[in-house]
Design a protein around this motif. Structure first.
Motif, short mmCIF file in Angstrom:
data_model
loop_
_atom_site.label_atom_id
_atom_site.label_comp_id
_atom_site.label_asym_id
_atom_site.label_seq_id
_atom_site.Cartn_x
_atom_site.Cartn_y
_atom_site.Cartn_z
N PRO A 92 0.80 -1.23 0.00
CA PRO A 92 0.00 0.00 0.00
C PRO A 92 0.83 1.28 0.00
O PRO A 92 0.37 2.31 -0.51
CB PRO A 92 -0.81 -0.13 1.29
N ILE A 93 2.04 1.24 0.55
CA ILE A 93 2.86 2.44 0.59
C ILE A 93 3.17 2.93 -0.82
O ILE A 93 3.19 4.13 -1.10
CB ILE A 93 4.17 2.18 1.37
N ASN A 94 3.42 1.99 -1.72
CA ASN A 94 3.78 2.34 -3.09
C ASN A 94 2.65 2.10 -4.08
O ASN A 94 2.88 2.03 -5.28
CB ASN A 94 5.02 1.56 -3.53
N ARG A 95 1.43 1.98 -3.58
CA ARG A 95 0.30 1.82 -4.48
C ARG A 95 0.24 3.01 -5.44
O ARG A 95 0.52 4.14 -5.05
CB ARG A 95 -1.01 1.72 -3.69
N SER A 96 -0.10 2.74 -6.68
CA SER A 96 -0.17 3.74 -7.74
C SER A 96 1.15 3.93 -8.46
O SER A 96 1.32 4.90 -9.19
CB SER A 96 -0.68 5.10 -7.21
N CYS A 97 2.11 2.99 -8.29
CA CYS A 97 3.35 3.10 -9.06
C CYS A 97 3.00 2.98 -10.55
O CYS A 97 2.21 2.14 -10.95
CB CYS A 97 4.37 2.05 -8.64
N HIS A 98 3.59 3.86 -11.34
CA HIS A 98 3.20 3.97 -12.75
C HIS A 98 4.34 3.63 -13.70
O HIS A 98 4.46 2.52 -14.15
CB HIS A 98 2.66 5.37 -13.03
N GLY A 99 5.19 4.61 -14.02
CA GLY A 99 6.19 4.42 -15.06
C GLY A 99 7.35 3.55 -14.63
O GLY A 99 7.65 3.42 -13.44
N ILE A 100 8.04 2.96 -15.63
CA ILE A 100 9.20 2.11 -15.34
C ILE A 100 10.15 2.15 -16.53
O ILE A 100 9.72 2.25 -17.68
CB ILE A 100 8.75 0.66 -15.04
N TRP A 101 11.46 2.12 -16.25
CA TRP A 101 12.47 2.10 -17.32
C TRP A 101 13.76 1.50 -16.78
O TRP A 101 13.97 1.47 -15.56
CB TRP A 101 12.74 3.50 -17.86
N TYR A 137 14.40 2.25 -12.88
CA TYR A 137 13.77 3.49 -12.43
C TYR A 137 12.26 3.30 -12.42
O TYR A 137 11.67 2.89 -13.43
CB TYR A 137 14.14 4.65 -13.35
N VAL A 138 11.63 3.59 -11.28
CA VAL A 138 10.20 3.39 -11.13
C VAL A 138 9.55 4.68 -10.64
O VAL A 138 10.05 5.30 -9.69
CB VAL A 138 9.90 2.25 -10.13
N VAL A 139 8.46 5.07 -11.28
CA VAL A 139 7.69 6.22 -10.81
C VAL A 139 6.74 5.74 -9.73
O VAL A 139 5.85 4.93 -9.98
CB VAL A 139 6.90 6.87 -11.96
N GLN A 140 6.98 6.22 -8.51
CA GLN A 140 6.18 5.80 -7.36
C GLN A 140 5.60 7.03 -6.68
O GLN A 140 6.13 8.13 -6.80
CB GLN A 140 7.05 5.03 -6.36
N PRO A 141 4.52 6.83 -5.92
CA PRO A 141 3.96 7.97 -5.18
C PRO A 141 4.78 8.26 -3.94
O PRO A 141 5.46 7.38 -3.40
CB PRO A 141 2.56 7.47 -4.79
N GLY A 142 4.73 9.50 -3.50
CA GLY A 142 5.20 9.81 -2.16
C GLY A 142 4.04 9.56 -1.21
O GLY A 142 3.18 8.72 -1.47
N ARG A 175 7.38 10.44 -7.34
CA ARG A 175 8.82 10.52 -7.34
C ARG A 175 9.38 9.39 -8.19
O ARG A 175 8.70 8.39 -8.43
CB ARG A 175 9.34 10.39 -5.90
N VAL A 176 10.61 9.55 -8.64
CA VAL A 176 11.30 8.50 -9.37
C VAL A 176 12.28 7.83 -8.42
O VAL A 176 13.12 8.49 -7.81
CB VAL A 176 12.04 9.06 -10.60
N VAL A 177 12.15 6.52 -8.27
CA VAL A 177 13.01 5.75 -7.37
C VAL A 177 13.94 4.88 -8.21
O VAL A 177 13.49 4.18 -9.13
CB VAL A 177 12.17 4.87 -6.42
#
Length: 226
Positions: free
Chosen positions: A190-199, A207-212, A219-221
């Motif tokens: 649930p902390i990272n729910r809504s993770c979207h982009g990836i490369w 690199y993963v686009v995750q919510p704060g 943010r990009v992690v």
């Protein structure tokens, strides 16, 4: 793309835009603000608009992603306000579409991401059906991956044919083979729910686009390859 052009999806305006790497706009596909008839009210731009899709429509209604075949032909997922994949020629002429709302084979509930793999197959992240469907380039269903995925959002497939998928509704990252066999999975739920982009970069770092925290920007992690 393979020619180092940058493509952006403008979801709310219903357009795909092609840029040079220094930001010069070269091409736009789609008429700004014109939404196809899918049963979704014209003033509904919400992330839950897909629930109101009653039938598939033409391009576009809140589109989500684009992928390119070796021929240069384009495949666009049209997911938030539609339930279809659209195919365009290499010179951006509309060819045909496939898909209808539902959870049966070949149907979609929010087709969110698309990728053309080395075999020429069209991988579609059927997000709200929690699955990946695989088609040929004529829109014929080839297979549905049996692997459990919780809201698959996008794809990245590297040169070793390793598939990386962010699971939007599960807050997880899955790594799979091209046959859908899971190799690894991790995440904070649930902390990272809504993770979207990836490369993945040339060093195989991820690199993963995750919510704060909720209400804050994404943010990009970066995950380093060990």
């Amino acid at each position: 793309d393979e020619n180092d052009f940058v493509w952006l999806t403008d979801e709310h305006h219903g357009q795909f835009m092609k840029f040079t790497t220094d930001g010069q706009l070269l091409q736009t596909i789609g008429a700004k603000g014109q939404r196809s008839d899918t049963g979704v009210p014209a003033d509904d731009f919400s992330s839950s608009a897909w629930k109101k899709v009653t039938h598939g429509g033409g391009p576009f209604n809140l589109p989500t992603d684009i992928a390119f075949a070796a021929s240069g032909e384009m495949f666009m997922t049209d997911g938030y306000g539609n339930a279809r994949v659209h195919k365009f020629s290499s010179d951006a002429k509309y060819l045909f579409s496939w898909g209808e709302p539902g959870n049966g084979p070949g149907q979609f509930n929010l087709p969110h991401g698309v990728w053309i793999d080395r075999r020429g197959r069209v991988l579609v992240a059927d997000r709200e059906n929690d699955r990946v469907q695989v088609f040929d380039q004529d829109g014929n269903l080839l297979t549905i991956w049996p692997t459990e995925l919780i809201g698959p959002a996008f794809f990245y497939v590297d040169d070793d044919d390793t598939v990386y998928i962010p699971e939007h509704n599960g807050g997880m990252i899955s790594i799979l083979t091209l046959d859908g066999e899971r190799l690894a999975r991790w995440g904070d739920g649930p902390i990272n729910r809504s993770c979207h982009g990836i490369w993945v970069d040339s060093h195989h770092d991820l690199y993963v686009v995750q919510p704060g925290e909720w209400g804050r920007v994404r943010r990009v992690v970066k995950y380093e390859r060990q």
